[in-house]
Design an enzyme around this catalytic site. Structure first.
Site, PDB file in Angstrom:
ATOM      1  N   HIS A 164      19.416  42.476 -16.009  1.00  0.00           N
ATOM      2  CA  HIS A 164      19.550  43.987 -16.554  1.00  0.00           C
ATOM      3  C   HIS A 164      19.156  44.239 -18.045  1.00  0.00           C
ATOM      4  O   HIS A 164      18.005  43.257 -18.342  1.00  0.00           O
ATOM      5  CB  HIS A 164      21.423  43.969 -16.426  1.00  0.00           C
ATOM      6  CG  HIS A 164      21.991  44.829 -17.166  1.00  0.00           C
ATOM      7  ND1 HIS A 164      22.299  45.192 -18.395  1.00  0.00           N
ATOM      8  CD2 HIS A 164      22.723  45.797 -15.934  1.00  0.00           C
ATOM      9  CE1 HIS A 164      23.074  46.371 -18.467  1.00  0.00           C
ATOM     10  NE2 HIS A 164      23.755  46.747 -17.233  1.00  0.00           N
ATOM     11  N   ASP A 204      26.072  45.572  -9.740  1.00  0.00           N
ATOM     12  CA  ASP A 204      25.528  46.097  -8.094  1.00  0.00           C
ATOM     13  C   ASP A 204      25.558  45.447  -6.976  1.00  0.00           C
ATOM     14  O   ASP A 204      25.345  44.937  -5.924  1.00  0.00           O
ATOM     15  CB  ASP A 204      24.377  47.107  -8.070  1.00  0.00           C
ATOM     16  CG  ASP A 204      24.559  48.031  -9.345  1.00  0.00           C
ATOM     17  OD1 ASP A 204      25.034  48.772  -9.333  1.00  0.00           O
ATOM     18  OD2 ASP A 204      23.266  47.646 -10.162  1.00  0.00           O
TER      19      ASP A 204
END
Length: 382
Positions: free
Chosen positions: A268, A319
């Site tokens: 991320h 996700d």
């Protein structure tokens, strides 16, 4: 000649604006070092345990949790705004069945402005009304198109149901189980806002021109549709299906890494530890697998997580486990990103309201890296 101010503004621009503070906001904050996400000061874990998506919508728009009467009024307003007009429904019927659902949602939201006489009114009162309408109608539009493309008639929403339960009901034509509906409700909470991500920033940039909320949200949808933003969980599920079994994970991942391929659902731009949203979705992936009597996708995911931590030191992001959670709910892969939008409309509209309230046109500078003093050459001499 550049002034000193110009030179400073253009010096050493970081790629992708990484680390650049582009706005002040009280809506949400991401502490990437410690893995903390807050909405209006409240920890995401507390909201996931105790709140509802509707309550979070109020929180993001108004900066505080609602009182009981305020929450009931918001629910009534959302229920009253759910019904899409016949013109829009007719448009959905005429869209090619093979159209990407995110393209359909983007087009439908833009078209909604045609039927709203206050579409260009950016006052707080008008903007909250439009935000309510968009939040209510996103799930109706997505579910209606999915049914139409499968040769079925849309299912009308039930005004007594919350957004999460209603979406699953409209999609399937039958009521979901209580626990499944609650898992989906928490998933909407987890995706509602994430500070100045690509789609939220896009929405704020558009709103800063004093374009209307429909325009700003249409732009945000467009940004979310990209596979590096909202489409990652669809890519994750395609990878899980390709791997097929736990026994295939080690070989698949190590070979992919050796070929410098990106493993979707890991890493991320902000978090340097576990994404707090992934903590909940990992649990939900297991729960959904257990409820369906099929833990394969959860177990494959856990094995991938193990290999990625060993090989790259990377944590899963939001996700990764949302993919198998939605898949075990029977949701089509190409609806994963529209579901993201069904949640994130709450955060987008919260940021747009905040931008309108204290607006200044967003106009950054670019660091020019091209040539200078290039002479113009007449066309016959080139």
């Amino acid at each position: 000649m550049d002034t000193a101010k110009d030179t400073a503004a253009k010096s050493a621009a970081p790629a992708g604006l990484e680390g650049v503070v582009a706005a002040q906001s009280s809506i949400g904050d991401v502490d990437g070092i410690n893995g903390i996400l807050i909405y209006q000061g409240i920890n995401i874990h507390d909201l996931a345990r105790h709140s509802t998506f509707e309550e979070v919508v109020f929180l993001l728009w108004h900066g505080r949790l609602p009182k009981r009467a305020e929450l009931e009024e918001l629910k009534r307003s959302l229920a009253a705004a759910q019904q899409i007009n016949e013109e829009l429904l007719d448009m959905l019927r005429r869209i090619p069945r093979e159209a990407d659902p995110m393209d359909v949602l983007r087009t439908a939201v833009s078209a909604l402005a045609f039927y709203d006489k206050d579409a260009h009114n950016t006052s707080r009162e008008a903007s909250v009304r439009i935000a309510t309408k968009l939040t209510a109608q996103f799930p109706v539009i997505v579910a209606a198109f999915d049914r139409l493309r499968n040769g079925k008639e849309p299912v009308a929403p039930k005004p007594e149901l919350n957004i999460a339960t209603n979406f699953l009901y409209m999609l399937r034509g039958e009521m979901p189980g209580e626990r499944e509906a609650r898992i989906f409700d928490v998933a909407l909470i987890l995706h509602a806002d994430h500070e100045l991500n690509a789609s939220t920033f896009t929405g704020r940039v558009i709103a800063a021109t004093l374009a209307d909320m429909y325009a700003a949200v249409t732009g945000a949808i467009s940004a979310l549709s990209g596979p590096l933003h909202g489409g990652a969980n669809t890519a994750v599920m395609k990878m899980l299906l390709e791997i097929g079994s736990v026994e295939n994970v080690e070989k698949y991942i190590t070979e992919a890494l050796a070929q410098k391929k990106k493993i979707m659902g890991f890493g991320h731009r902000v978090y340097r530890t576990e994404d707090p949203r992934a903590t909940w979705l990992r649990q939900f992936s297991r729960e959904m697998g257990e409820s369906k009597g099929d833990l394969r996708w959860y177990e494959i995911s856990r094995k991938i997580e193990e290999v990625m931590m060993r090989e790259k030191g990377l944590y899963p992001n939001v996700d990764f486990y949302s993919a198998s959670t939605y898949y075990m709910m029977g949701i089509p892969l190409d609806l994963f990103t529209p579901i993201f939008a069904i949640s994130r409309i709450s955060g987008w509209t919260g940021h747009i309201l905040e931008q309108y309230a204290n607006n200044r046109l967003i106009r950054p500078r670019a660091e020019y890296v091209g040539p200078r003093n290039v002479p113009y050459v007449p066309i016959d001499e080139r």
